[in-house]
Design an enzyme around this catalytic site. Structure first.
Site, PDB file in Angstrom:
ATOM      1  N   ASP A  32     -69.595  44.687  -2.092  1.00  0.00           N
ATOM      2  CA  ASP A  32     -70.095  43.630  -2.979  1.00  0.00           C
ATOM      3  C   ASP A  32     -69.107  42.461  -3.098  1.00  0.00           C
ATOM      4  OD1 ASP A  32     -68.113  44.795  -4.516  1.00  0.00           O
ATOM      5  OD2 ASP A  32     -69.242  44.667  -6.380  1.00  0.00           O
ATOM      6  N   LYS A  52     -62.867  51.042  -9.237  1.00  0.00           N
ATOM      7  CA  LYS A  52     -63.550  51.645  -8.093  1.00  0.00           C
ATOM      8  C   LYS A  52     -63.207  50.830  -6.846  1.00  0.00           C
ATOM      9  CE  LYS A  52     -68.011  49.504  -9.236  1.00  0.00           C
ATOM     10  NZ  LYS A  52     -68.117  49.233 -10.678  1.00  0.00           N
ATOM     11  N   SER A  68     -68.864  40.282  -9.979  1.00  0.00           N
ATOM     12  CA  SER A  68     -69.151  41.455  -9.158  1.00  0.00           C
ATOM     13  C   SER A  68     -70.223  41.219  -8.097  1.00  0.00           C
ATOM     14  CB  SER A  68     -69.517  42.620 -10.075  1.00  0.00           C
ATOM     15  OG  SER A  68     -69.648  43.781  -9.313  1.00  0.00           O
ATOM     16  N   HIS A  69     -71.355  41.890  -8.270  1.00  0.00           N
ATOM     17  CA  HIS A  69     -72.420  41.862  -7.272  1.00  0.00           C
ATOM     18  C   HIS A  69     -73.476  40.802  -7.612  1.00  0.00           C
ATOM     19  CE1 HIS A  69     -73.183  44.375 -10.666  1.00  0.00           C
ATOM     20  NE2 HIS A  69     -74.480  44.137 -10.501  1.00  0.00           N
ATOM     21  N   ASP A  89     -65.494  46.264  -5.104  1.00  0.00           N
ATOM     22  CA  ASP A  89     -65.388  47.596  -5.695  1.00  0.00           C
ATOM     23  C   ASP A  89     -66.609  48.466  -5.410  1.00  0.00           C
ATOM     24  OD1 ASP A  89     -66.978  46.129  -7.392  1.00  0.00           O
ATOM     25  OD2 ASP A  89     -65.877  46.608  -9.231  1.00  0.00           O
ATOM     26  N   ARG A  90     -67.764  47.850  -5.126  1.00  0.00           N
ATOM     27  CA  ARG A  90     -68.961  48.646  -4.790  1.00  0.00           C
ATOM     28  C   ARG A  90     -69.131  48.758  -3.280  1.00  0.00           C
ATOM     29  NH1 ARG A  90     -73.958  47.464  -8.730  1.00  0.00           N
ATOM     30  NH2 ARG A  90     -72.808  47.383 -10.679  1.00  0.00           N
ATOM     31  N   ASP A  96     -66.764  41.520  -5.273  1.00  0.00           N
ATOM     32  CA  ASP A  96     -65.348  41.734  -5.583  1.00  0.00           C
ATOM     33  C   ASP A  96     -64.767  42.999  -4.959  1.00  0.00           C
ATOM     34  OD1 ASP A  96     -66.954  43.244  -7.307  1.00  0.00           O
ATOM     35  OD2 ASP A  96     -65.419  43.334  -8.848  1.00  0.00           O
TER      36      ASP A  96
END
Ligand code: G16
Length: 543
Positions: free
Chosen positions: A277, A376, A113-114, A281-282, A279
């Protein structure tokens, strides 16, 4: 091509966290580490013969090697087909869509992710089920259990598969289909939003600055915003996914997206600034010299949803994580729709979305999404903002201020205390939990405790219960504090403290957020003994 059965022994640390297994790259590179976990997933899934698996990731260091191992293991375990994004790239929302569209058994997403990337950074692997949403807690616990007894895994002996050329090839008895990661997603976005209207907004001189932070969203944003909608070339920056994110920490918040923040607070600020981010999603939203907190953003998107073609018929219901601010609740009440409070983690929205109880959901951790997929979706949220801006033709700040004037302002902040020793963090939470019964009705300055508990969630769809999901202390005036330990970090523990106060008076909507929450911060410290136990006088990150 031979199927090899490789002997192995369990690793004790393969319990997935909030969103999959996340560890240092170096941990994943240990002999058999990745393969053990992947075999544990396949074993838990049961009969995978002839089934379809989706595979992709955010392009971080070790993604390509991991993809090759997983392809050969999928073939050896009997999958019929793997659909993989070109170059092993697929955003998290993009994977969710591909799983759903192809009725796949599920998908493996390679991402942390982030978290930072590169050889010294983090790697991760998460499993999305056939609905395109993160595996349930029950499922991830079963992966972990299996990983603790694993004795061997199956892998095909085969040369490297070409994952850079689009098309179908054969790997043992399995088909490997390399797809364009963006195409289907772009079609879906076009079905939800008014691209012509957004085009007109750009034609009128509106400027967007989209920082993809060298994560996976770059190609998606460039295709949709610059090529399909016609935003000026250069609207999307840091648009090439890089294994080490070009040294950036791809976490779209005020601390890590500093270049964007500097630009948006400078003299040449764009009308809308966003960052996504690793991937995809954020996301973070900034107006000109104006920050929109994720909880506010979710409430505003909900209040304005009907302005957008995909949601013109209205929303059936909405949900937020418990620690997200209550701004969403005020909107839902006014709209007369149901609203739900879930534990932290996108997976808890899955049942509500599948059951058709909610249309939008979101979290304070820079995440928002809808029933279009089961993850998300950062770019979706940006397009939703753009569509609303194109209809209303007001600035981001004007939209937020009008929203506060109508619904009141939920003044909100999250304080992160990072790198705490695990035992110190666990002890702090345990002590807090023990103190809950004594907190009832106690007063701290002008704040009187109305409720103090350890949040427990009963899923309204399947009745499953998730306990210990965060300590919450609610005060009589609607203000509140919440405490929990992060489930996504890879070193030490991170204590997250959430502070919220409701401010109905428009004359006070300009007040400085930190100042407005200063007293609650002190109370949090007093109740939890943060500085005394951790030695930290102030948080490491404030969002
Ligand atoms: C993951 C989950 C989110 C959750 C976040 C919180 O985000 O998908 O639903 O809100 O973790 O993390 P923590 O446990 O650290 O507070 P992501 O973007 O890392 O997949």
């Amino acid at each position: 091509m031979n199927i090899q059965v490789i002997k192995t022994t369990p690793y004790s640390d393969q319990r997935p966290g909030t969103a999959g297994l996340r560890k240092r790259v170096k941990i994943f590179q240990q002999p058999h580490y990745l393969a053990n976990f992947v075999q544990s997933i396949f074993d838990t899934l049961g009969d995978v013969k002839g089934k379809t698996l989706v595979l992709g990731g955010d392009g971080r260091y070790f993604c390509r090697e991991a993809a090759d191992i997983i392809l050969r293991m999928a073939a050896a375990n009997g999958f019929g087909r793997v659909i993989i994004g070109q170059g092993a790239l697929l955003s998290t929302p993009g994977s969710s869509l591909i799983i759903r569209k192809n009725k796949a058994l599920g998908g493996i997403i390679l991402t942390a992710s982030h978290n930072p990337g590169g050889p010294d950074g983090d790697f991760g692997l998460k499993y999305d089920a056939s609905n395109g949403g993160l595996a349930s807690e029950k499922m991830t616990e079963a992966f972990y259990k299996r990983s603790q007894t694993i004795e061997s895994y199956r892998i095909l002996e085969a040369p490297l598969t070409n994952i850079d050329a689009l098309g179908v090839s054969q790997l043992g008895n399995m088909k490997v289909e390399v797809i364009d990661p963006v195409a289907d997603y772009a079609v879906l976005m076009q079905s939800l939003f008014d691209f012509d209207l957004i085009h007109n907004l750009f034609q009128s001189g509106f400027r967007l600055h989209f920082d993809a932070m060298n994560g996976v969203t770059g190609p998606y944003a460039q295709e949709i915003l610059e090529r399909k909608i016609g935003a000026p070339a250069g609207t999307v920056v840091n648009q090439i996914p890089l294994p080490d994110f070009g040294g950036l920490h791809p976490d779209p918040n005020l601390t890590h997206a500093h270049d964007l923040v500097e630009l948006m607070y400078g003299s040449n600020a764009a009308d809308l600034g966003v960052a996504t981010d690793g991937d995809g999603d954020r996301h973070m939203i900034l107006g000109r010299r104006f920050y929109v907190g994720p909880s506010d953003s979710l409430a505003i998107l909900t209040a304005n949803a009907r302005l957008v073609p995909g949601y013109r018929q209205g929303l059936v219901g909405v949900a937020r994580s418990m620690v997200t601010s209550q701004a969403l609740d005020y909107v839902a009440r006014k709209l007369g729709i149901d609203y739900y409070k879930t534990p932290t983690g996108w997976k808890f929205f899955g049942n509500l979305l599948d059951a058709g109880r909610i249309t939008f959901c979101g979290e304070e951790s820079f995440g928002a999404g809808s029933d279009h997929v089961r993850e998300k979706d950062g770019l979706w949220a940006v397009l939703l903002w753009l569509n609303i801006l194109a209809v209303r033709r007001e600035s981001v700040e004007q939209i937020v201020r009008k929203h506060w004037a109508e619904f009141g302002r939920s003044v909100y902040m999250r304080h992160d205390y990072e790198g705490i020793e695990l035992k110190v963090a666990d002890d702090l939470i345990a002590a807090l939990r023990r103190s809950l019964p004594q907190l009832s009705n106690r007063s701290f300055g002008r704040y009187r405790v109305a409720l103090a508990d350890d949040f427990s969630y009963t899923d309204p769809v399947d009745g499953s219960v998730s306990s210990h999901q965060g300590i919450r202390i609610e005060f009589a005036d609607g203000s509140r504090l919440a405490f929990r330990l992060s489930g996504t970090g890879t070193t030490g523990a991170t204590l997250r403290v959430y502070l919220e106060r409701y401010e109905p008076d428009p004359a006070r909507h300009n007040d400085d957020t930190a100042a407005a929450l200063a007293e609650l911060k002190q109370i949090a410290n007093e109740i939890a003994g943060i500085s005394q136990r951790t030695g930290k006088e102030k948080p490491d990150v404030i969002v």
